[in-house]
Design a protein around this motif. Sequence first.
Motif, mmCIF file in Angstrom:
data_model
loop_
_atom_site.group_PDB
_atom_site.id
_atom_site.type_symbol
_atom_site.label_atom_id
_atom_site.label_comp_id
_atom_site.label_asym_id
_atom_site.label_seq_id
_atom_site.Cartn_x
_atom_site.Cartn_y
_atom_site.Cartn_z
ATOM 1 N N ALA A 287 -40.115 17.523 8.005
ATOM 2 C CA ALA A 287 -39.609 17.989 6.556
ATOM 3 C C ALA A 287 -38.193 17.479 6.146
ATOM 4 O O ALA A 287 -38.194 17.154 4.878
ATOM 5 C CB ALA A 287 -39.747 19.591 6.699
ATOM 6 N N ARG A 288 -37.477 17.348 7.130
ATOM 7 C CA ARG A 288 -36.110 16.773 6.754
ATOM 8 C C ARG A 288 -36.145 15.375 6.450
ATOM 9 O O ARG A 288 -35.562 15.069 5.369
ATOM 10 C CB ARG A 288 -35.291 17.069 8.246
ATOM 11 N N PRO B 219 -49.671 15.883 -3.443
ATOM 12 C CA PRO B 219 -48.476 16.150 -2.755
ATOM 13 C C PRO B 219 -46.883 15.777 -3.481
ATOM 14 O O PRO B 219 -47.121 14.553 -3.828
ATOM 15 C CB PRO B 219 -48.589 15.508 -1.355
ATOM 16 N N THR B 220 -45.827 16.537 -3.369
ATOM 17 C CA THR B 220 -44.900 15.985 -3.812
ATOM 18 C C THR B 220 -44.157 15.124 -2.948
ATOM 19 O O THR B 220 -44.727 14.813 -1.950
ATOM 20 C CB THR B 220 -43.776 17.335 -4.121
ATOM 21 N N THR B 221 -43.221 14.264 -3.548
ATOM 22 C CA THR B 221 -42.709 12.982 -2.983
ATOM 23 C C THR B 221 -42.273 13.441 -1.613
ATOM 24 O O THR B 221 -42.452 12.902 -0.507
ATOM 25 C CB THR B 221 -41.517 12.419 -4.068
ATOM 26 N N ARG C 184 -47.007 8.912 11.789
ATOM 27 C CA ARG C 184 -46.434 7.999 12.645
ATOM 28 C C ARG C 184 -45.919 8.411 13.794
ATOM 29 O O ARG C 184 -45.627 7.430 14.634
ATOM 30 C CB ARG C 184 -45.440 6.927 11.876
ATOM 31 N N GLY C 185 -45.969 9.570 13.857
ATOM 32 C CA GLY C 185 -45.385 10.229 15.274
ATOM 33 C C GLY C 185 -43.985 9.774 15.650
ATOM 34 O O GLY C 185 -43.571 9.638 16.705
ATOM 35 N N TRP C 186 -43.360 9.916 14.413
ATOM 36 C CA TRP C 186 -41.890 9.833 14.777
ATOM 37 C C TRP C 186 -41.137 10.756 15.366
ATOM 38 O O TRP C 186 -41.535 12.144 15.338
ATOM 39 C CB TRP C 186 -41.204 9.244 13.345
ATOM 40 N N SER D 93 -43.038 13.448 4.315
ATOM 41 C CA SER D 93 -43.027 14.280 5.658
ATOM 42 C C SER D 93 -44.385 13.831 6.340
ATOM 43 O O SER D 93 -44.408 13.624 7.601
ATOM 44 C CB SER D 93 -43.078 15.851 5.333
ATOM 45 N N ALA D 94 -45.313 13.712 5.422
ATOM 46 C CA ALA D 94 -46.816 13.509 6.067
ATOM 47 C C ALA D 94 -46.711 12.042 6.961
ATOM 48 O O ALA D 94 -47.244 11.765 7.992
ATOM 49 C CB ALA D 94 -47.816 13.529 4.978
#
Lengths: 379, 379
Positions: free
Chosen positions: A147-148, A127-129, A140-142, A134-135
């Motif tokens: 994506a942002r 995965p890119t940084t 963590r359910g933030w 994002s993941a």
Amino acid sequence: MTPETARRKMTGTWSAHSPLTDVPAAVDTELAAFFRARHADYDDIDPVVADAVGALELFVTGGGKRLRPVFAWAGLRAALEGGGGSLTAPTGPGDVLRAVSSLEFIQACALIHDDIIDQSDTRRGRPTTHRRFSALHSERGWTGDPARYGESQAILVGDLSFSWADDMFADSGVDAAALTRARQPWRKMRTEVIAGQMLDIALENSGSEDPGAALKVDVYKTAAYTVERPLHLGAALGDADARTVSLLRKVGREIGVAFQLEDDHLGVFGDPAVTGKESGDDLRSGKRTWLLMCALDRADRSDPAAASRLRTGIGAVETDAEIDELRQIIVDSGAAEQNSARVRELTSDAVDTLRSCHLASPFVDELVALAEQLTERRS
Amino acid sequence: MTPETARRKMTGTWSAHSPLTDVPAAVDTELAAFFRARHADYDDIDPVVADAVGALELFVTGGGKRLRPVFAWAGLRAALEGGGGSLTAPTGPGDVLRAVSSLEFIQACALIHDDIIDQSDTRRGRPTTHRRFSALHSERGWTGDPARYGESQAILVGDLSFSWADDMFADSGVDAAALTRARQPWRKMRTEVIAGQMLDIALENSGSEDPGAALKVDVYKTAAYTVERPLHLGAALGDADARTVSLLRKVGREIGVAFQLEDDHLGVFGDPAVTGKESGDDLRSGKRTWLLMCALDRADRSDPAAASRLRTGIGAVETDAEIDELRQIIVDSGAAEQNSARVRELTSDAVDTLRSCHLASPFVDELVALAEQLTERRS
């Protein structure tokens, strides 16, 4: 690291004449040591910062050809092996190795920011940084948009990397006089790569079909940044004379452009089993290369229907049959052969210049081998 | 620039003891000169690059308090006026002025990237950098997404700015020994501000209500970056002794945190006619400040219904009546007074330390005046 390099490092025998092929493994060792110190300095601030340092470490130590440090090391070798330069105490070869390893942090910033710009999901199969952050956000359910959040943290990880390039370079142990000599190529290299990226994005968005514009991106984004300025930087660190700097810059530009044009060729015609990329990757993504621009220009004159097919297909094709069709148009236009001829011409120019120059021939052999490997590659 | 400062510059009388209040105008002059040279070096590459240099120039020369150069200049003054330091030839006061002016490029990078992260449309009443490039994209009728293009170019303009900070600092004319002394605060300052931004974004997204987490953002993102490290940097350039550096860092942290807490107070209670921001700006945007966290924590214990209203209202309120309601909850909780008391306490601690320290009193008077202006301000 090869066992031989590991032994040299451990026994302190990394020398000013260490071969170019030993550089990547030695750079890996320097980067790992740098990260150990940075973790110790900054992880305690907060787990958020430790995560970011870890993400940058994964990126920077995750492999790659280490091309920029290799060329910078070649610049030092040139200075010392016929180029009129020397290393002045207390600066040792290990200090220069550390200084040139810092280029990997500039590259990491460039790629991390590029991946945001291109909205890429993966790099080297991982995965890119921004996707990584994002993941984490989702896991963590933030609140807010994952994506942002990922893009925001990745912008900052890139900034951190750019900042650490300077730290590793300036704090490498290289003496102040050598660092002062290296300021000009260091300064130019960084502005040139950013300028090259700006041109690239503008080209992508403007719809320009000017082959000259595509070549300008190659000159700044690849040739100056990857080959010419690293050679220049290493030569400056080693106090090379003016004719050596000028020679290295000339062959660096040639090798660098040839390397990019070969890359563009592989992006259309490369074998996925060898390149590790999808077949016809650049045709699918619609990359605006010199190869493509030349093909459009030539087909417009020789076969307008084919030109029109290429123009609408680029960036839109998906099936292997469609890819093959566009490939055939590029071949039939003569642009594929023009691109390959240009790679051969630039490479042989650089090789001829090196073969007949004042630098010591064992070093020249190494640099020629590297140039040929980069411009006649299959992956 | 005041006519007096202009005259000093023109007649070469910018001195090592020039007052703090003269710094902003002198910094403007240095930045303008730097941009003249950069336009000459890079505009010819391509109009796209010239546009980017122009956008950065608009941003950097568009005003602002020049706080970081002012504090760095104060660090130099402290070194020279009782702090055991000196300026060593060939380094002159104009070289140090140029070196500290470079901090404006770090600030420009931070703000340009912050504006992307916060998706802000305007800054100081003008379009943000990414919006400026989006607009260019639309005007030119280019293909692709204008918003994406704007963000991409703005990421790169920020990178350029970060890179030019280094250039302006390292090529300022300050001697190599002074630059080497300044490496530590320079390195720390840059990593700390990036770490502070990372913490800020994580706080925003995690939904944390921990006052300690908000205070940590203030320490790294504001205090270290805006006051403590600039003072440290200037002191290092002027070769201040260890006790002076330690004193400046301590008062710098205090002034810096007080400045941020006062800013947060104004973000909730400030008069729009004075601050130039919307009334209750931080309540509308939902900024996670120490003030807010303390109010939630206190109201949870004293008035759970009010705490719940504040928790759901923050970031969601729009009308003046709603803003007033949240303000009243923050006042009633005691957090508003707690925040103001903390500002007074930190400021008076810093002022007391300065008043009783070993530095020359005319300089101390200037620094105290600046500290009080920043922590008792109305705008």
